[in-house]
Design an enzyme around this catalytic site. Sequence first.
Site, PDB file in Angstrom:
ATOM      1  N   TYR A   1      52.821 -18.974 -14.698  1.00 35.26           N
ATOM      2  CA  TYR A   1      53.058 -17.664 -15.304  1.00 35.26           C
ATOM      3  C   TYR A   1      51.725 -16.973 -15.531  1.00 35.26           C
ATOM      4  CZ  TYR A   1      57.884 -18.962 -16.672  1.00 35.26           C
ATOM      5  OH  TYR A   1      59.197 -19.326 -16.680  1.00 35.26           O
TER       6      TYR A   1
ATOM      7  N   GLU B   1      69.424 -11.182 -39.494  1.00 38.53           N
ATOM      8  CA  GLU B   1      69.940 -10.186 -38.561  1.00 38.53           C
ATOM      9  C   GLU B   1      69.536  -8.761 -38.915  1.00 38.53           C
ATOM     10  OE1 GLU B   1      73.999 -12.359 -36.983  1.00 38.53           O
ATOM     11  OE2 GLU B   1      74.041 -11.333 -38.935  1.00 38.53           O
TER      12      GLU B   1
END
Length: 432
Positions: free
Chosen positions: A334, A410
Amino acid sequence: MKKILLPLLFGCSLTAPVSASNTQVDRLADQVEGDVIKWRRHFHQYPELSNREFETAKTIAKYLESLGLEVQTGIAKTGVVAVLDSGKPGPVVALRADIDALPVTESVDLPFASKVRTTHEGFDVGVMHACGHDTHIAMLMGAAKILTTMKDQLKGKVKFIFQPAEEGAPAGETGGAEVMVKEGVLKSPDVDVIFGLHISSDQDVGTVYYREGGIMAAVDPFKVVIKGKQSHGAYPWNSVDPIVTSAQVIMGLQTIVSREVELIDSAAVVTIGMIHGGNRSNIIPNEVEMVGTIRTLNPNIRQHIHKAVHNKVNSIAKSMNASAEVTLPLDYSYPITYNEPSLMRKMLPVLQATAGKDNAKVTGAVTGAEDFSFFQEEVPGLYLFVGGKNKNLPKSQAPDHHTPEFRIDESGMKLGVRLLSNLTLDYMHNPK
């Protein structure tokens, strides 16, 4: 992942973007937040491993089609791409989310906890969104809703990229961003800029972390095979001992970073994570195999370390009358996740206006890796971290990514939705 805090200075004055759209984005983000949470919980409860995100992709595609977007599926096996065309001339802005889960058995007591199990590399394993990719999907779906609603205010096109296999394709397969790029995901229409976000379990909700230049490391796995001469363990003088040679190689590799690399501006790591050799206590084997990883944040340092690994291994082996084979990179590689500096400076006011100036913070570089870097090799792009930790939870108690205990607050997702939307709107109106 441990972070190395490094200074970042901008040599220009910055002013907040003036955009009447920000208020509308905030209002729409409030409206879509309930759906974003619902979507996240669905994907969390029904996770799928890399290159196996079939139901995940179907759910994403169905929603994007309901927005009236042009949708393509099956890209890089399970990827989904949708295009929003404003009908007006302007740049093409790409927004990316990764969609795969991990072979981790969840231990968090949630009503929507994953109970999924599957076979991975021959083992029965649990499956869990233990890195927050479920939140990434939901945030990008939320941004798609907002930007579609605000289509009349756009200039150009938005390309929504839902990418599989960020965690790495299964053995013997290819996948992820590299394959998406090869299959032309940044073409037709040609992308001008790309933005991506990652939720962070140890940073407070409401914060966004940025850095110009290398923000996540290049990763280059490698293998070294030391070949010697086998003998009885009682008569080592009859051998060329690959185990002793390997020990010296391992210690020699550590001097590359500690003695050859200027670490003032960029971190680097050379790690041997696996070693195999021999099968009895009284036999010196013919050969030893080692496998390791290199992490770098600077292209020149990356090149230097690659050369140095070959030099160290071969020189030490020769000094011990052994021979060596180096495979670098081993099976994948990568690039550096690199935030193009001028683009980072240009978009910083958007981060500050969206999160609040005190909540847009410089981060240190991370020696973890991200295949978002393959997109950035082709077009300018920014990769950012969004806080997902409850403010009342001490950072020392925040669960790590890739663990059974991983969880996020969340409420942090709404900032991600707003950031993706505002970055798109601002760049479309100020592309140069």
